[in-house]
Structures are given as C-alpha cells and as structure tokens.
Design a protein around this motif. Structure first.
Motif, mmCIF file in Angstrom:
data_model
loop_
_atom_site.group_PDB
_atom_site.id
_atom_site.type_symbol
_atom_site.label_atom_id
_atom_site.label_comp_id
_atom_site.label_asym_id
_atom_site.label_seq_id
_atom_site.Cartn_x
_atom_site.Cartn_y
_atom_site.Cartn_z
ATOM 1 N N SER A 1 0.866 -1.173 0.000
ATOM 2 C CA SER A 1 0.000 0.000 0.000
ATOM 3 C C SER A 1 0.900 1.219 0.000
ATOM 4 C CB SER A 1 -0.866 0.029 1.263
ATOM 5 O OG SER A 1 -1.803 -1.003 1.243
ATOM 6 N N ASP B 1 -7.665 9.814 -3.728
ATOM 7 C CA ASP B 1 -8.545 8.660 -3.577
ATOM 8 C C ASP B 1 -8.002 7.427 -4.300
ATOM 9 O OD1 ASP B 1 -10.337 10.124 -2.048
ATOM 10 O OD2 ASP B 1 -11.531 10.704 -3.795
ATOM 11 N N LEU B 2 -7.043 7.630 -5.188
ATOM 12 C CA LEU B 2 -6.468 6.520 -5.950
ATOM 13 C C LEU B 2 -5.058 6.173 -5.492
ATOM 14 C CD1 LEU B 2 -7.661 7.495 -9.545
ATOM 15 C CD2 LEU B 2 -8.707 5.865 -7.953
ATOM 16 N N ASP C 1 -3.884 4.037 -3.626
ATOM 17 C CA ASP C 1 -3.606 2.605 -3.604
ATOM 18 C C ASP C 1 -4.161 1.868 -4.816
ATOM 19 O OD1 ASP C 1 -1.993 2.094 -1.415
ATOM 20 O OD2 ASP C 1 -3.680 2.085 -0.029
ATOM 21 N N ASP C 2 -4.490 2.577 -5.870
ATOM 22 C CA ASP C 2 -5.086 1.972 -7.047
ATOM 23 C C ASP C 2 -4.009 1.546 -8.045
ATOM 24 O OD1 ASP C 2 -7.744 1.583 -8.546
ATOM 25 O OD2 ASP C 2 -6.485 2.686 -9.984
ATOM 26 N N ARG C 3 -3.816 0.242 -8.198
ATOM 27 C CA ARG C 3 -2.760 -0.285 -9.067
ATOM 28 C C ARG C 3 -2.907 0.157 -10.524
ATOM 29 N NH1 ARG C 3 0.864 -4.261 -7.718
ATOM 30 N NH2 ARG C 3 0.877 -3.044 -5.817
ATOM 31 N N TYR D 1 -4.138 2.930 -11.639
ATOM 32 C CA TYR D 1 -3.749 4.339 -11.643
ATOM 33 C C TYR D 1 -2.219 4.459 -11.640
ATOM 34 C CZ TYR D 1 -3.138 9.082 -9.668
ATOM 35 O OH TYR D 1 -2.749 10.372 -9.417
#
Length: 148
Positions: free
Chosen positions: A9, A106-107, A109-111, A113
């Motif tokens: 993370s 908000d992203l 932890d967005d893989r 992204y």
C-alpha cells in the motif's frame, strides 16, 4: 531487484508523521527541474510503499499563482537523475510533466492508476518482474518520526 510490491500500500510520508533517515535526504520542498534545468514545481510529499519502505513517487505541485490553481502530479522516482541540496532533476520535460495524469488522493492505492503513471513516463512499474530500484540517489529510508 524487487517484486514484493504486489501487496504494498502506498501512503504519503507527511500523512504518517514520518520523515526520511536523515534530514539532508528529505527532498520535500525542493524545486523539481526538468531535463533542461527549467523549474517544474516543488516536491510536496513522497509516496512510500508500506511493505519495503521505499519512495515510489514524488508528489509535485506546479503551476498556479500563490497557491491558487496549482496542479499536483506524481512522478516515479525512476525519473530522478540528480538531487542537490535545493533541487531534484528529472529526465522529463516540463511540458511532459504538465500533461501527466493528475494526482488523485482517492487513488493512492489503485494499481491501474499507478500503472498509468508509470506508462505515461515510460517506466515499468515497481511491482513488475525484474524491476530494479533506482540506485545512488535514494539514500533515504522512510520510517523515522521527525525530530522535534
């Protein structure tokens, strides 16, 4: 080499109330300069993975006037070519950074992204097989609370 970033993370160093190993290695508030030495913006924070404790992205604020209209983008640490006491140099042009995908907290932890950011700058993502962390520039090891 790494590959352990599969379940990592990311978090901003400032949000965790931490700093890097020694204050001299902290690049926050330094000016980011492009491959031609032109100013891009300022390092606002660092995104660090909680698994390996390595800096993965510079969070860079640029544009605007007196804090109004500023844009925030992420630049992979792989783009860093040189660090001085006042500047961080990257191998990208100012226009290229200005056109990068915008930072969205908000992203964080967005893989997909992260993958789009690495792809935009032309680097393989840190979780990919065979990835080698940039050596020589990043003596910083996050995890220590700031000194009062």
């Amino acid at each position: 080499m790494t590959g352990n970033g599969d379940n990592a993370s990311l978090h901003t160093l400032g949000d965790r109330g931490k700093t890097v190993d020694v204050p001299e290695n902290d690049v926050r508030d330094r000016t980011v300069k492009d491959k031609d030495g032109k100013g891009i913006g300022t390092v606002a924070d660092l995104l660090v993975d909680d698994r390996e404790g390595k800096v993965r992205f510079l969070q860079v604020e640029h544009g605007g006037f007196l804090g109004f209209g500023e844009t925030t983008t992420l630049i992979p640490v792989d783009a860093v070519t040189k660090i001085t006491t006042s500047d961080v140099f990257v191998d990208q042009s100012r226009d290229r950074v200005a056109g990068a995908p915008g930072y969205d907290p908000d992203l964080v932890d967005d893989r997909p992204y992260h993958s789009s950011i690495y792809g935009y700058y032309g680097y393989p993502p840190y979780w990919g097989a065979g990835y080698i962390y940039p050596q020589g520039l990043w003596g910083m090891q996050p995890g220590r609370p700031p000194t009062p």
